[in-house]
Design an enzyme around this catalytic site. Structure first.
Site, mmCIF file in Angstrom:
data_model
loop_
_atom_site.group_PDB
_atom_site.id
_atom_site.type_symbol
_atom_site.label_atom_id
_atom_site.label_comp_id
_atom_site.label_asym_id
_atom_site.label_seq_id
_atom_site.Cartn_x
_atom_site.Cartn_y
_atom_site.Cartn_z
ATOM 1 N N GLU B 263 0.752 -1.338 0.051
ATOM 2 C CA GLU B 263 -0.157 0.002 -0.071
ATOM 3 C C GLU B 263 1.002 1.020 0.129
ATOM 4 O OE1 GLU B 263 -2.832 -0.548 -0.834
ATOM 5 O OE2 GLU B 263 -3.141 -2.734 -0.443
ATOM 6 N N HIS B 266 1.450 2.042 -3.385
ATOM 7 C CA HIS B 266 0.206 2.881 -4.204
ATOM 8 C C HIS B 266 0.346 4.134 -3.532
ATOM 9 C CE1 HIS B 266 -2.177 -0.489 -5.969
ATOM 10 N NE2 HIS B 266 -1.998 -1.105 -4.812
#
Lengths: 498, 498
Positions: B263, B266
């Site tokens: 994550e 991202h």
């Protein structure tokens, strides 16, 4: 379906979208104050501004005007008529304000928030002043668009209390300004001293557990809410999800406890709105005076009562065993100590509180009227504090920078705090009449009879009645300061042996 | 200003409002998964649905069409042309879909989320099936509106990867399906066993501290983000505020660690988008394939490298002292253990992962084509798992109910996971060429050279180039699976002595 019926349905469908956008804005603002990392501000400001202008576009759509015209002489039942009255009122205000101005206000307010936060931190009024000046200019322009012929402050006030009118506010605040100071003087002159039983530090994590205990005991519906911390405690949300925030002072566990109970009152109002009317004025709260009456009723008439401490003291002692030995009477006294030397509104007792409001009311009236320079506010603030309470804040952090409201551009909001406190006393008296042995129920930890009464009299009606009608329907009397003045005279007379 | 210039500016202003509404939706969804009390769902569904339809109305406004027409032959620079190309593409798709359908999809997805959550909890596919059927119907209708003559799955796929095309996806996934299974078979047949060094339970609170250590070390900008927990880890936000979530498995600290690093990839992409272009396609990410390339690059090519563990092992041992004595080589081996018996996609190693995707790709293609009954999905899922990996999930919780995507109505999303992994390998190879001693820098805890390279090659271009052009501009080569297959062949060949 009749033509009126389908016009009504279409109007309500359109209004529901305005409500959804408003609630999305509410969540974005909650997040900004509770969760958002600092660096998120520029994008959040833009998002909020876009949502403001969309909400404005939706509400002022030509079709809304046509539907309102169609419904002018329609055969509506009382509930429908109430819903249409509210939408019409909002429509009329909004159509007068250009969308660009709505956007500019939203963006300016969103940008002012972190400016205020750091100005407060740094005790630097000058750092906040330009943001405040800009918001004042924008809000004056806003009021001018709505009605160029009226006192702009009266126009702004109606954003927070649309029905009671600034004349009522002046009358009620005037009575408080006349009748509360003699009580404060009497307290100051009294031989009685109500000491605080709190010494040393109170662990914030344990205070948070305590706040959760209190919310549990009062009946907060956790599946429809949550508790967080923020610089300035607040409550926001819908009948499906009404959240509260609090903050923790290591020196004073009552500060957090009463903030929590206060915000619980707001959230309980929101959660009591009819769920099946979500999106309609019938499922919206009746503005700020009534909202504040709910928070103050729970904070003061419940939380600062003898009965409350009879029930709740064991939970406090369980969390902080060093308080073992305290009596409910001592806690009751501690929770009602009048402290004219306190300079912070949200920490003020029930008497001096209204002097804090009077001061803000006078200053913001003058600011909006352009009779006072922003640069002079701290000086005027401190002079008034000295005049009203005999104390001078040592910093602007404890003075003119203490409240978040002006950074939101909320001028005209403060009076509703006093108006709400006054209403709380009136409702509390009516609840005592209506509920058998209310004090005994509270002392037994039974809060449901009171919640239920408030729910049926105040929450479930939503915005279907104007404020004055709602008050009269709930209490059988017109709105007045009588009950409040009676309540404080009796309570503080007894506490301070006056 | 030229006429083209003012049309361009007006178009971009209008588009910025669509972006703001989209980001507001993103925050509402983040809140729904991370913060919202359960009872908030009905109101949140309505809010999200209203924002979806508003975003649709804004983008499909007639005036947007006029401006796009005006700009058809305008004299635009490359950046402006890129921005207009993106807006035109989105406009064309959206104008074909009726607003009511957009609203219904949003509402259905919002309502399906808690249904999926409890169905997963209860291991009850039948409880989820009606919600999934409704979403499939709605998404088929959606695809039909966009293009009634094309394979609806290909149309849906373009919502997530608009440029590479389903034929490229099929070609790349086909190569993986051909060339990865022999590698898995070889690993299975290998004498080498890479054991896990983890026994017993790992305190989730300490794991969270560790996750924060990792984010610190990688250079996550906390003033522009935050870490929370959610059932399904995800990242969302803008270049000003890009948040990550993770989850903690008490048995396996690597699960949370690699979710966090994934994550982070991202979020770092999102944070690398140009801030001055917020609200424009030039400040938007280049869709899912590229997004997933960033998360997989950090998760696999950085996080699962020997160099990473050379740097990071001391921090892990500091948090969990019982691991003292482990070597970076042992951690590297443990982090790359191939486990064909694992049934959970997000816990899968770099090889079997693509079989998990192949299975979902086949099932969702058949579902969208109406060649497979929703009721049969668990059976088909389990059969395919047995065929591809030789293992049969014992529950649907570990099978067809494990992923959140279908509850969002996201059909066509899964392939981008494999496409992104493939791109990660291609970018990693290019970064190794471009950065002097990249491995040594990572082993020394210097992640900035890689972040900077990715930022300039991938993040800052935003959406100004189509996916294939962006890949070619960053790597000097056309998009292909070559680098990925070379990477896994070499890495697992060495690890498993193949």
């Amino acid at each position: 379906m009749s033509e009126d019926g389908s016009a009504y349905d279409e109007l309500l469908d359109r209004y529901a979208r305005v409500v959804d956008v408003g609630n999305a804005q509410g969540l974005l603002r909650w997040d900004q104050q509770v969760m958002m990392p600092e660096g998120g501000t520029p994008a959040r400001s833009k998002q909020l501004s876009t949502l403001s202008s969309l909400s404005h576009d939706l509400l002022t759509d030509e079709r809304v005007g046509e539907l309102l015209d169609d419904l002018e002489d329609a055969d509506l039942d009382a509930e429908q008529a109430g819903a249409v009255r509210e939408i019409r009122r909002e429509y009329r205000r909004e159509t007068r304000v250009p969308r660009e101005l709505v956007e500019r206000i939203s963006e300016a307010a969103s940008e002012a928030l972190p400016v205020w936060e750091s100005a407060r931190e740094e005790d630097d009024w000058d750092a906040f002043a330009p943001a405040l000046e800009e918001l004042l200019d924008l809000k004056r322009e806003y009021a001018h668009h709505i009605d160029p012929d009226r006192d702009p402050y009266a126009v702004l006030f109606e954003d927070y209390e649309p029905y009671l009118g600034l004349d009522t506010a002046e009358r009620v605040l005037g009575r408080l300004a006349d009748e509360v100071p003699p009580l404060i003087d009497a307290v100051r002159a009294s031989e009685v001293d109500l000491p605080s039983p709190f010494e040393g530090e109170f662990d914030p994590a344990t205070q948070e557990d305590l706040a959760r205990d209190v919310l549990d005991a009062l009946g907060y519906e956790w599946e429809h809410g949550r508790l967080d911390t923020s610089t300035h405690p607040f409550s926001t949300g819908t009948q499906f999800d009404a959240r509260v925030t609090t903050r923790f002072s290591p020196e004073d566990p009552l500060d957090s406890l009463y903030s929590t109970v206060h915000e619980f009152g707001h959230a309980t109002y929101t959660l009591g709105l009819p769920r099946e009317e979500y999106g309609s004025p019938l499922g919206q709260s009746r503005d700020m005076t009534v909202h504040e009456s709910q928070s103050r009723l729970w904070e003061n008439h419940v939380g600062r009562s003898r009965a409350f401490w009879k029930h709740f003291l064991p939970a406090l002692i369980e969390r902080f065993p060093r308080l073992d030995g305290l009596t409910p009477g001592e806690m009751y006294a501690a929770a009602n100590r009048v402290d004219p030397d306190n300079t912070i509104r949200v920490e003020a007792d029930e008497l001096t509180y209204h002097m804090h409001i009077a001061l803000r009311f006078e200053i913001e009236r003058d600011l909006v009227a352009d009779d006072l320079d922003v640069a002079e506010v701290p000086q005027v603030w401190n002079d008034k504090m000295e005049e009203y309470l005999g104390v001078r804040p040592e910093t602007d952090r404890d003075g003119a920078l203490q409240d978040i409201h002006w950074s939101h551009g909320n001028f005209g909001y403060f009076p509703t705090y006093s108006l709400g406190s006054v209403l709380a006393a009136q409702l509390s008296a009516a609840a005592e009449d209506a509920i058998d042995d209310l004090d005994g129920r509270i002392a037994a930890g039974e809060f449901a009879p009171l919640t239920d009464w408030l729910c049926s009299e105040i929450h479930r009606p939503g915005a279907r009645m104007p404020t004055d009608d709602l008050v009269e329907s709930a209490t059988g009397e017109a709105y007045s300061a009588d009950h409040f003045l009676e309540y404080v005279t009796e309570k503080y007379g007894e506490l301070y042996d006056l």
